[in-house]
Design a protein around this motif. Structure first.
Motif, short mmCIF file in Angstrom:
data_model
loop_
_atom_site.label_atom_id
_atom_site.label_comp_id
_atom_site.label_asym_id
_atom_site.label_seq_id
_atom_site.Cartn_x
_atom_site.Cartn_y
_atom_site.Cartn_z
N ALA A 123 0.84 -1.20 0.00
CA ALA A 123 0.00 0.00 0.00
C ALA A 123 0.87 1.25 0.00
N ALA A 124 1.92 1.24 0.81
CA ALA A 124 2.82 2.39 0.86
C ALA A 124 3.54 2.57 -0.47
N SER A 125 3.95 1.47 -1.09
CA SER A 125 4.63 1.53 -2.38
C SER A 125 3.70 2.07 -3.46
N ASN A 126 2.46 1.58 -3.49
CA ASN A 126 1.49 2.05 -4.48
C ASN A 126 1.20 3.53 -4.30
N ALA A 127 1.07 3.94 -3.04
CA ALA A 127 0.78 5.35 -2.76
C ALA A 127 1.91 6.24 -3.25
N TRP A 128 3.14 5.82 -3.05
CA TRP A 128 4.28 6.61 -3.53
C TRP A 128 4.25 6.71 -5.05
N PHE A 129 3.89 5.61 -5.71
CA PHE A 129 3.96 5.53 -7.17
C PHE A 129 2.87 6.35 -7.85
N PHE A 130 1.68 6.40 -7.24
CA PHE A 130 0.54 7.03 -7.91
C PHE A 130 0.18 8.41 -7.36
N LYS A 131 1.03 9.00 -6.56
CA LYS A 131 0.98 10.42 -6.21
C LYS A 131 -0.37 10.89 -5.65
N PRO A 132 -0.77 10.40 -4.47
CA PRO A 132 -2.07 10.82 -3.92
C PRO A 132 -1.99 12.03 -2.99
N GLY A 133 -0.82 12.67 -2.89
CA GLY A 133 -0.66 13.77 -1.96
C GLY A 133 -1.37 15.04 -2.41
N PRO A 134 -1.49 16.02 -1.53
CA PRO A 134 -2.14 17.29 -1.87
C PRO A 134 -1.48 17.95 -3.08
N GLY A 135 -2.31 18.31 -4.05
CA GLY A 135 -1.81 18.96 -5.25
C GLY A 135 -1.23 18.03 -6.29
N GLN A 136 -1.11 16.74 -5.97
CA GLN A 136 -0.60 15.78 -6.95
C GLN A 136 -1.74 15.23 -7.79
N TYR A 137 -1.40 14.57 -8.90
CA TYR A 137 -2.45 14.17 -9.82
C TYR A 137 -3.38 13.10 -9.25
N GLY A 138 -2.91 12.33 -8.26
CA GLY A 138 -3.76 11.32 -7.64
C GLY A 138 -4.28 11.74 -6.28
N GLU A 139 -4.42 13.02 -6.07
CA GLU A 139 -4.76 13.55 -4.75
C GLU A 139 -5.98 12.85 -4.14
N GLY A 140 -5.79 12.37 -2.91
CA GLY A 140 -6.88 11.76 -2.16
C GLY A 140 -7.11 10.29 -2.41
N ASP A 141 -6.37 9.68 -3.33
CA ASP A 141 -6.59 8.26 -3.64
C ASP A 141 -6.16 7.39 -2.46
N LYS A 142 -6.77 6.21 -2.37
CA LYS A 142 -6.49 5.27 -1.28
C LYS A 142 -6.05 3.93 -1.87
#
Length: 241
Positions: free
Chosen positions: A24-43
């Motif tokens: 989960a941590a690896s996927n989150a790093w790869f798909f950019k879910p942080g504020p202002g990133q293209y995947g913002e808010g993804d889980k």
């Protein structure tokens, strides 16, 4: 013989059984879910793509259940959904194909990362529109949604594989001033595929006309398979803003 998975709830249960916090941590790093990133808010559950495809092999969900999965807050469940929709489309009769195509375009808010688009747009949108009007692509490419614009571009992959180049040339011209790097990559990738699949003169003609205006990433992707001397020629052309 395994029991077939026939509901979104059962599919989600099978996926969650494979999840790990590390993945989960690896996927989150790869798909950019942080504020202002293209995947913002993804889980992210923490499931790999091969694991997702293994669950898909056991799935036989009706369309409403596939759409339930697509609406999941979990990225990997949405990936399972678009893979299932793509597989269902390939096996469907014409009325069922239209239903899947219509449902897909009605739910683009959930096809909201590059892997979800890239795993489905060609197989569903491109395949459906191949012998129909391409007007829906022009609507999508003018959308404010990054993901709808990427769906339009990736849909042309189906046409490119059939030797058709007109649509990617048209869309690429419309997207020269797009601000998103993910669009630059998508357009450059499709142009490169067009050239590598027997349409090199069309690619070179596009480059000769537009290389000085293309975003650098788009250009680099498009020329990736050219001989080094040609690559350097296009890279050294002065950029026109």
């Amino acid at each position: 013989m395994k029991t077939k998975i026939t509901s979104a709830a059962a599919a989600a249960k099978a996926m969650k059984a494979l999840a790990t916090k590390e993945r989960a941590a690896s996927n989150a790093w790869f798909f950019k879910p942080g504020p202002g990133q293209y995947g913002e808010g993804d889980k992210f559950l923490g499931v790999t793509v091969p694991q997702t495809r293994s669950v898909l092999r056991d799935c036989d969900l009706p369309l409403p259940e596939q759409l339930k999965l697509l609406k999941s807050p979990w990225h990997e469940l949405r990936l399972l959904a678009v893979l299932h929709l793509s597989r269902s489309f390939r096996k469907a009769d014409p009325p069922q194909r239209k239903a899947i195509y219509d449902a897909y375009l009605a739910h683009t808010d959930y096809v909201n990362n590059w892997d979800l688009v890239d795993s489905s747009a060609s197989d569903i949108v491109g395949a459906y529109l191949f012998d129909r009007s391409r007007a829906p692509l022009l609507r999508l490419v003018k959308s404010r949604s990054l993901w709808e614009r990427r769906i339009a571009v990736l849909a042309t992959f189906y046409f490119i594989k059939q030797g058709e180049t007109g649509d990617i040339i048209k869309l690429a011209g419309l997207l020269l001033n797009d601000k998103e790097d993910l669009m630059h990559k998508a357009v450059g990738w499709m142009l490169r595929e067009m050239g590598s699949r027997g349409n090199m003169p069309t690619l070179l003609a596009f480059l000769d006309q537009h290389a000085t205006k293309m975003p650098r990433t788009m250009l680099r992707y498009a020329i990736e398979k050219l001989p080094e001397m040609q690559r350097q020629y296009y890279l050294k052309l002065p950029r026109v803003v």
